[in-house]
Design a protein around this motif. Structure first.
Motif, short mmCIF file in Angstrom:
data_model
loop_
_atom_site.label_atom_id
_atom_site.label_comp_id
_atom_site.label_asym_id
_atom_site.label_seq_id
_atom_site.Cartn_x
_atom_site.Cartn_y
_atom_site.Cartn_z
N TYR A 62 0.84 -1.20 0.00
CA TYR A 62 0.00 0.00 0.00
C TYR A 62 0.87 1.25 0.00
O TYR A 62 0.60 2.21 -0.74
CB TYR A 62 -0.92 0.00 1.22
CG TYR A 62 -1.74 1.26 1.32
CD1 TYR A 62 -2.93 1.37 0.61
CD2 TYR A 62 -1.33 2.33 2.09
CE1 TYR A 62 -3.69 2.52 0.68
CE2 TYR A 62 -2.06 3.49 2.16
CZ TYR A 62 -3.25 3.58 1.46
OH TYR A 62 -3.99 4.73 1.52
N ALA A 65 2.41 1.70 -3.48
CA ALA A 65 1.40 2.06 -4.47
C ALA A 65 0.90 3.48 -4.27
O ALA A 65 0.66 4.20 -5.24
CB ALA A 65 0.24 1.08 -4.41
N SER A 66 0.78 3.90 -3.04
CA SER A 66 0.30 5.26 -2.77
C SER A 66 1.33 6.31 -3.14
O SER A 66 1.02 7.49 -3.26
CB SER A 66 -0.12 5.41 -1.31
OG SER A 66 0.99 5.28 -0.46
N ARG A 68 3.09 5.97 -5.95
CA ARG A 68 3.23 5.73 -7.39
C ARG A 68 4.37 4.80 -7.77
O ARG A 68 4.90 4.88 -8.87
CB ARG A 68 3.34 7.04 -8.16
CG ARG A 68 2.15 7.92 -8.01
CD ARG A 68 2.32 9.15 -8.83
NE ARG A 68 1.22 10.07 -8.58
CZ ARG A 68 1.30 11.35 -8.84
NH1 ARG A 68 2.39 11.85 -9.35
NH2 ARG A 68 0.27 12.12 -8.60
N VAL A 70 4.06 1.60 -8.36
CA VAL A 70 3.20 0.44 -8.61
C VAL A 70 4.01 -0.74 -9.15
O VAL A 70 3.84 -1.87 -8.71
CB VAL A 70 2.04 0.81 -9.56
CG1 VAL A 70 1.24 -0.41 -9.95
CG2 VAL A 70 1.15 1.86 -8.91
N ALA A 73 5.95 -2.20 -6.39
CA ALA A 73 5.08 -2.89 -5.44
C ALA A 73 4.65 -4.25 -5.97
O ALA A 73 4.71 -5.25 -5.24
CB ALA A 73 3.84 -2.03 -5.14
N THR A 112 -1.31 -8.34 -5.59
CA THR A 112 -0.63 -7.06 -5.48
C THR A 112 -1.10 -6.10 -6.56
O THR A 112 -1.25 -4.90 -6.31
CB THR A 112 0.90 -7.21 -5.54
OG1 THR A 112 1.26 -7.95 -6.71
CG2 THR A 112 1.44 -7.89 -4.30
N CYS A 116 -2.88 -2.51 -5.78
CA CYS A 116 -2.35 -1.28 -6.40
C CYS A 116 -3.41 -0.59 -7.25
O CYS A 116 -3.47 0.65 -7.28
CB CYS A 116 -1.12 -1.59 -7.24
SG CYS A 116 0.31 -2.05 -6.24
N THR A 120 -4.66 3.18 -6.51
CA THR A 120 -4.56 4.18 -7.57
C THR A 120 -5.92 4.82 -7.85
O THR A 120 -6.02 6.04 -8.00
CB THR A 120 -3.99 3.55 -8.85
OG1 THR A 120 -2.71 3.00 -8.55
CG2 THR A 120 -3.85 4.57 -9.96
#
Length: 138
Positions: A62, A65-66, A68, A70, A73, A112, A116, A120
């Motif tokens: 998380y 992904a938060s 960017r 991705v 991740a 995952t 993501c 997003t």
């Protein structure tokens, strides 16, 4: 602007190491199968161990992904879990461990990616809805 994971490999490497360490902490130490009174065999992992692994990996995925990251991740976590599973199960003489490793890799990749995608979309970046930054919204 998309981030190239090869230009900044730290998130990818960090998630790889976290995933491999989490596997070792939750699943790597349990190597024996349980024999039940009726003769059936289960294990070596219990459900709580797998749930613990998943819950341990949620925050770093998380976080990446938060911010960017991705690709880092998704692929860092998947590579870490897959490598750990392959190493852990490679002593299987039947050779069937490769099927299990493939299933672990596929499920980790899908999970995952789904997380993501949700992060997003919730951030309002619209990367999965077809919106582009700067486009007018009705």
């Amino acid at each position: 602007m998309r981030r190239n994971p090869l230009r900044r490999p730290a998130p990818l490497l960090m998630l790889f190491l976290i995933a491999a360490a989490a596997w070792a902490a939750w699943l790597g130490w349990d190597q024996h199968r349980d024999v039940h009174p009726d003769g059936s065999v289960s294990g070596p992992y219990e459900a709580w161990q797998v749930i613990g692994l998943v819950l341990t990996l949620l925050p770093p995925v998380y976080w990446a992904a938060s911010r960017r990251h991705v690709v880092g991740a998704v692929f860092g976590t998947t590579a870490g879990v897959t490598t750990a599973a392959c190493y852990d199960w490679s002593d299987d003489s039947s050779g069937l461990f490769l099927i299990g490793v493939g299933l672990v890799m596929t499920s980790c990749l899908l999970a995952t990616f789904a997380l993501c995608a949700v992060v997003t979309i919730r951030r309002g970046e619209g990367g999965f809805r077809g919106d582009r930054p700067g486009s007018a919204r009705p």
